[in-house]
Structures are given as structure tokens and as C-alpha cells.
Design a protein around this motif. Structure first.
Motif, PDB file in Angstrom:
ATOM      1  N   LEU A  96       0.810  -1.224   0.000  1.00 53.64           N
ATOM      2  CA  LEU A  96       0.000   0.000   0.000  1.00 53.64           C
ATOM      3  C   LEU A  96       0.841   1.271   0.000  1.00 53.64           C
ATOM      4  N   ILE A  97       2.055   1.192   0.518  1.00 52.89           N
ATOM      5  CA  ILE A  97       2.950   2.343   0.501  1.00 52.89           C
ATOM      6  C   ILE A  97       4.333   1.891   0.059  1.00 52.89           C
ATOM      7  N   GLN A  98       5.157   2.881  -0.256  1.00 50.45           N
ATOM      8  CA  GLN A  98       6.543   2.599  -0.608  1.00 50.45           C
ATOM      9  C   GLN A  98       7.422   3.529   0.215  1.00 50.45           C
ATOM     10  N   LEU A  99       8.438   2.979   0.846  1.00 51.50           N
ATOM     11  CA  LEU A  99       9.366   3.775   1.636  1.00 51.50           C
ATOM     12  C   LEU A  99      10.511   4.214   0.730  1.00 51.50           C
ATOM     13  N   LYS A 100      10.591   5.525   0.490  1.00 54.17           N
ATOM     14  CA  LYS A 100      11.580   6.062  -0.435  1.00 54.17           C
ATOM     15  C   LYS A 100      12.583   6.939   0.299  1.00 54.17           C
ATOM     16  N   ALA A 101      13.843   6.874  -0.167  1.00 56.47           N
ATOM     17  CA  ALA A 101      14.886   7.712   0.415  1.00 56.47           C
ATOM     18  C   ALA A 101      14.546   9.178   0.182  1.00 56.47           C
ATOM     19  N   HIS A 102      14.711   9.979   1.215  1.00 59.96           N
ATOM     20  CA  HIS A 102      14.499  11.429   1.188  1.00 59.96           C
ATOM     21  C   HIS A 102      13.025  11.835   1.052  1.00 59.96           C
ATOM     22  N   LYS A 103      12.128  10.870   0.858  1.00 63.60           N
ATOM     23  CA  LYS A 103      10.705  11.186   0.751  1.00 63.60           C
ATOM     24  C   LYS A 103       9.880  10.541   1.857  1.00 63.60           C
ATOM     25  N   GLY A 104      10.420   9.498   2.452  1.00 67.37           N
ATOM     26  CA  GLY A 104       9.663   8.785   3.470  1.00 67.37           C
ATOM     27  C   GLY A 104       8.645   7.857   2.841  1.00 67.37           C
ATOM     28  N   ALA A 105       7.493   7.735   3.488  1.00 73.01           N
ATOM     29  CA  ALA A 105       6.445   6.819   3.029  1.00 73.01           C
ATOM     30  C   ALA A 105       5.527   7.517   2.034  1.00 73.01           C
ATOM     31  N   VAL A 106       5.299   6.875   0.904  1.00 79.87           N
ATOM     32  CA  VAL A 106       4.448   7.439  -0.149  1.00 79.87           C
ATOM     33  C   VAL A 106       3.402   6.382  -0.528  1.00 79.87           C
ATOM     34  N   VAL A 107       2.136   6.805  -0.582  1.00 85.24           N
ATOM     35  CA  VAL A 107       1.064   5.893  -0.978  1.00 85.24           C
ATOM     36  C   VAL A 107       1.298   5.466  -2.422  1.00 85.24           C
ATOM     37  N   THR A 108       1.277   4.162  -2.655  1.00 83.53           N
ATOM     38  CA  THR A 108       1.624   3.642  -3.976  1.00 83.53           C
ATOM     39  C   THR A 108       0.570   3.991  -5.019  1.00 83.53           C
ATOM     40  N   SER A 109       1.061   4.125  -6.231  1.00 86.86           N
ATOM     41  CA  SER A 109       0.191   4.332  -7.386  1.00 86.86           C
ATOM     42  C   SER A 109       0.395   3.149  -8.323  1.00 86.86           C
ATOM     43  N   ILE A 110      -0.675   2.425  -8.609  1.00 88.31           N
ATOM     44  CA  ILE A 110      -0.561   1.240  -9.451  1.00 88.31           C
ATOM     45  C   ILE A 110      -1.004   1.597 -10.869  1.00 88.31           C
ATOM     46  N   PRO A 111      -0.140   1.423 -11.872  1.00 84.64           N
ATOM     47  CA  PRO A 111      -0.527   1.701 -13.261  1.00 84.64           C
ATOM     48  C   PRO A 111      -1.731   0.877 -13.683  1.00 84.64           C
ATOM     49  N   LEU A 112      -2.507   1.409 -14.622  1.00 83.07           N
ATOM     50  CA  LEU A 112      -3.723   0.734 -15.058  1.00 83.07           C
ATOM     51  C   LEU A 112      -3.441  -0.687 -15.554  1.00 83.07           C
ATOM     52  N   ALA A 113      -2.331  -0.848 -16.276  1.00 85.22           N
ATOM     53  CA  ALA A 113      -2.004  -2.179 -16.804  1.00 85.22           C
ATOM     54  C   ALA A 113      -1.795  -3.178 -15.668  1.00 85.22           C
ATOM     55  N   GLN A 114      -1.205  -2.713 -14.571  1.00 82.96           N
ATOM     56  CA  GLN A 114      -0.969  -3.610 -13.438  1.00 82.96           C
ATOM     57  C   GLN A 114      -2.249  -3.891 -12.668  1.00 82.96           C
ATOM     58  N   ILE A 115      -3.151  -2.897 -12.591  1.00 83.35           N
ATOM     59  CA  ILE A 115      -4.454  -3.133 -11.965  1.00 83.35           C
ATOM     60  C   ILE A 115      -5.198  -4.218 -12.739  1.00 83.35           C
ATOM     61  N   LYS A 116      -5.173  -4.098 -14.069  1.00 85.97           N
ATOM     62  CA  LYS A 116      -5.812  -5.109 -14.916  1.00 85.97           C
ATOM     63  C   LYS A 116      -5.184  -6.481 -14.668  1.00 85.97           C
ATOM     64  N   GLU A 117      -3.857  -6.509 -14.543  1.00 85.31           N
ATOM     65  CA  GLU A 117      -3.160  -7.770 -14.299  1.00 85.31           C
ATOM     66  C   GLU A 117      -3.579  -8.385 -12.967  1.00 85.31           C
ATOM     67  N   LEU A 118      -3.726  -7.542 -11.931  1.00 87.23           N
ATOM     68  CA  LEU A 118      -4.135  -8.042 -10.619  1.00 87.23           C
ATOM     69  C   LEU A 118      -5.515  -8.691 -10.684  1.00 87.23           C
ATOM     70  N   PHE A 119      -6.439  -8.061 -11.413  1.00 89.52           N
ATOM     71  CA  PHE A 119      -7.778  -8.633 -11.535  1.00 89.52           C
ATOM     72  C   PHE A 119      -7.748  -9.918 -12.358  1.00 89.52           C
TER      73      PHE A 119
END
Length: 229
Positions: free
Chosen positions: A69-92
Motif C-alpha cells: 500500500l505504501i513505498q518507503l523512499k529515500a528522502h521522501k519517506g512513506a508514499v502511498v503507492t500508485s498502481i498503473p492501469l495495466a498492473q491493476i488489470k493484471e491483478l484482476f
């Protein structure tokens, strides 16, 4: 002299730790859209908001990262993930593949008791739909599907499917809110349960496959319209 009795296993209910409680609360805020894709979750702000130290917040964020649900990034901290449409389709598509397999394996082992439990959860889901209790939609939707798959006894597959459902939960809620497909969802869930009662494996698995992929198609259309608008 009587033989020593084996120690009884403890039946004490395990209380959730503070990091787990924080993770649950933050997870729900992400899933209900309070925190949107790309938003930063700042440890200091969260610690102040919940009146805790930063250590349990840090652990809670690690748990959310593990669930995707989140990604821990250097210098940014925790960021809510964004899933590309193609990957959302793949998950379904993965859901359709794995869940159809689970349902097909589960139906021969279903009992009147397990089907009654599924029916009870479905009524709760429908009540949440009618009450517009969006926070419960994803949780009860998964609970209903899970109840149908449990008789398959496929522990590892269930774990994978649960992880996919967690990642797609926010999108399922969005799809139902934007498209207003609640009546369709109700009717389709009832039909899946009816086919399970009938023990019709080919029809049930085919219907479930269509149910998931149709929801995905409607969701992708809604997300594309949202991005363009």
C-alpha cells in the motif's frame, strides 16, 4: 501415581500490538481514499496525530509497505503507492485465474453449514451496500469470497489471493462508487452462491471468472475517465 497431564495450550486471545493497531488504522484511511496515491505519510505528523512515539509508526509503515500500500523512499519517506492501469488489470486477471481455481476445488467440499455462513456474510455485505457503508465494502466482499474458497483447503493460494484483494480493495470501492454497480454486484454474488448450492462447478467457476473480469473492465473505464477528466 497418576500420569502427568500434558499442559493445555493457552486459549488467551492475542491482543494487537500498537504498531499493528496503527497499521490497521492507516490502512483503512488509505483504502477509503483519505490518503491518495502519491501522498506522503510523514512519521512525525502521524506520531503527533495518534499521540505515540515515532518507533511504532515506523513499524506500522513497514507493515503497510509489505502489503504493497505504501513505498518507503529515500528522502521522501512513506508514499502511498500508485498502481498503473495495466498492473491493476493484471491483478484482476490474477484474481480471476486463482479464485476460479479455488472455487472449483472448494465446491465438492462445501457443506450446508459453510454455505449458510456464506449466505450470512452476503446479507451483511448487501446491508453495507444499502447503507452506503463504504468502509465495510471491501472487507465484507473479501469475507464472502473467502468463505466460498476455504473448503478448498489451499492455504498458500488463499494467502496470495488475500494479498491481491488487499491491493485491489481501494479500486473495488472506487469502481462501485463511480459506476454505481451495486445492484449488479448483489445479483452476481447471489448467482455465485446459488451455483455453489447446486454443486455446478463449471457454471460457478465460469460465472465467477466473468464477475471478476467485468468488474475490472468497468473499473479501468472509470479510472481512465477520471484521469482524462
Amino acid at each position: 501415581m497418576p500420569a502427568p497431564q500434558p499442559e493445555k495450550a493457552s486459549l488467551r486471545i492475542k491482543r494487537k500490538s500498537l504498531p499493528e493497531t496503527l497499521a490497521d488504522s492507516l490502512r483503512e484511511r488509505i483504502l477509503n481514499g483519505e490518503f491518495r496515491e502519491g501522498d506522503q505519510l510523514i512519521q512525525e505528523t502521524i506520531a503527533e496525530e495518534y499521540e505515540v512515539s515515532r518507533m511504532p509508526v515506523r513499524e506500522a509503515l513497514r507493515q503497510l509497505e509489505a502489503s504493497g500500500l505504501i513505498q518507503l523512499k529515500a528522502h521522501k519517506g512513506a508514499v502511498v503507492t500508485s498502481i498503473p492501469l495495466a498492473q491493476i488489470k493484471e491483478l484482476f486477471e490474477l484474481r480471476a485465474l486463482l479464485e476460479s481455481d479455488l472455487l472449483g476445488r472448494a465446491i465438492p467440499h462445501m457443506t450446508e453449514a459453510s454455505l449458510a455462513e456464506s449466505a450470512t456474510i452476503l446479507r451483511q455485505l448487501e446491508e453495507a451496500y444499502h447503507a452506503k457503508n463504504v468502509a465495510m465494502w471491501g472487507q465484507l466482499n473479501w469475507a464472502f469470497h473467502r468463505s466460498l474458497y476455504l473448503p478448498a483447503g489451499r492455504v498458500q493460494t488463499m494467502a496470495v489471493v488475500q494479498g491481491i484483494n488487499l491491493q485491489t480493495d481501494r479500486y473495488i470501492r472506487l469502481q462501485l462508487l463511480v459506476t454505481g454497480d451495486l445492484a449488479d454486484a448483489e445479483g452476481e454474488h447471489r448467482e455465485i452462491l446459488r451455483l455453489c448450492h447446486a454443486g455446478d462447478v463449471p457454471a460457478a467457476t465460469a460465472f465467477l471468472n466473468t464477475h471478476i473480469l467485468t468488474a475490472a473492465a468497468h473499473l479501468i473505464q472509470a479510472l481512465e475517465a477520471h484521469q482524462q477528466g
